[in-house]
Design a protein around this motif. Structure first.
Motif, PDB file in Angstrom:
ATOM      1  N   THR A  82     -38.815   3.082   8.353  1.00  0.00           N
ATOM      2  CA  THR A  82     -37.624   3.065   9.214  1.00  0.00           C
ATOM      3  C   THR A  82     -37.822   4.040  10.367  1.00  0.00           C
ATOM      4  OG1 THR A  82     -36.259   2.610   7.275  1.00  0.00           O
ATOM      5  CG2 THR A  82     -35.106   3.329   9.262  1.00  0.00           C
ATOM      6  N   ASP A  98     -31.317   3.298  18.711  1.00  0.00           N
ATOM      7  CA  ASP A  98     -31.171   2.241  17.716  1.00  0.00           C
ATOM      8  C   ASP A  98     -32.022   2.595  16.505  1.00  0.00           C
ATOM      9  OD1 ASP A  98     -30.339  -0.158  16.534  1.00  0.00           O
ATOM     10  OD2 ASP A  98     -30.671  -1.315  18.359  1.00  0.00           O
ATOM     11  N   TYR A 113     -37.800  -5.131  12.860  1.00  0.00           N
ATOM     12  CA  TYR A 113     -36.426  -5.618  13.019  1.00  0.00           C
ATOM     13  C   TYR A 113     -35.585  -4.535  13.696  1.00  0.00           C
ATOM     14  CZ  TYR A 113     -31.698  -7.133  11.748  1.00  0.00           C
ATOM     15  OH  TYR A 113     -30.374  -7.506  11.779  1.00  0.00           O
ATOM     16  N   GLN A 115     -31.956  -3.190  14.431  1.00  0.00           N
ATOM     17  CA  GLN A 115     -30.640  -3.391  13.829  1.00  0.00           C
ATOM     18  C   GLN A 115     -29.546  -3.678  14.854  1.00  0.00           C
ATOM     19  OE1 GLN A 115     -29.756  -0.186  11.090  1.00  0.00           O
ATOM     20  NE2 GLN A 115     -31.394  -0.806   9.696  1.00  0.00           N
ATOM     21  N   HIS A 118     -30.017  -7.283  16.187  1.00  0.00           N
ATOM     22  CA  HIS A 118     -30.521  -8.238  15.191  1.00  0.00           C
ATOM     23  C   HIS A 118     -31.736  -8.999  15.717  1.00  0.00           C
ATOM     24  CE1 HIS A 118     -26.893  -7.317  13.005  1.00  0.00           C
ATOM     25  NE2 HIS A 118     -26.161  -7.692  14.030  1.00  0.00           N
TER      26      HIS A 118
END
Length: 151
Positions: A82, A98, A113, A115, A118
């Motif tokens: 992450t 982000d 990805y 968040q 999306h």
């Protein structure tokens, strides 16, 4: 490829199907078979007995340039996948933040990805393992992003 089939055969898997929860990728010309644990894909072998930080698959810090004007720095959290992302627009001075999650690495292909919108970043790791280049699901034709990978 051939090598992968040989390794999987050695692990007791035929060419018919992939074992659940594994990634095979060739990064910096090093073939690696990585088993993913039940905790959502963090390689437990990467976290030692002292419970120290999992080694990020991509790198601890990514210095990113998007569509030529957004300069960003993505910093990996302790889970190894992450990233807390920050950008500044070099033309307008606008700032953005982000959270981005590494979804997969397969061969030299990377999917991340984002968040907030999306969306997904699609990238390729360079042969020396130090650079990412690619596009994103919300980009217009011809737009690209790139990143320098710092370990």
């Amino acid at each position: 490829g051939m090598q992968v089939d040989v390794i999987l055969a050695a692990l007791g898997y035929g060419a018919g199907g992939d074992p659940p929860g594994y990634h095979v990728y060739d990064q910096v010309t090093r073939l690696k078979v990585e088993w993913l644990g039940a905790d959502g894909g963090i390689d437990t072998a990467a976290t030692n007995a002292a419970g120290q930080q999992a080694q990020p698959r991509l790198g601890k810090v990514l210095d990113v340039v998007e569509v030529g004007v957004w300069e960003g720095r993505w910093v990996c959290r302790q889970d190894g996948k992450t990233y807390d992302a920050y950008w500044k627009n070099r033309q307008t001075g606008q700032e953005a933040r982000d959270i981005i999650v590494l979804e997969s690495i397969q061969d030299s292909k990377v999917v991340l990805y984002r968040q907030g919108n999306h969306g997904r970043y699609y990238g390729y790791i360079s042969a020396d393992g130090r650079k990412l280049t690619g596009t994103a699901s919300w980009y217009q034709q011809g737009m690209t992003w790139s990143a320098d990978i710092s370990r």
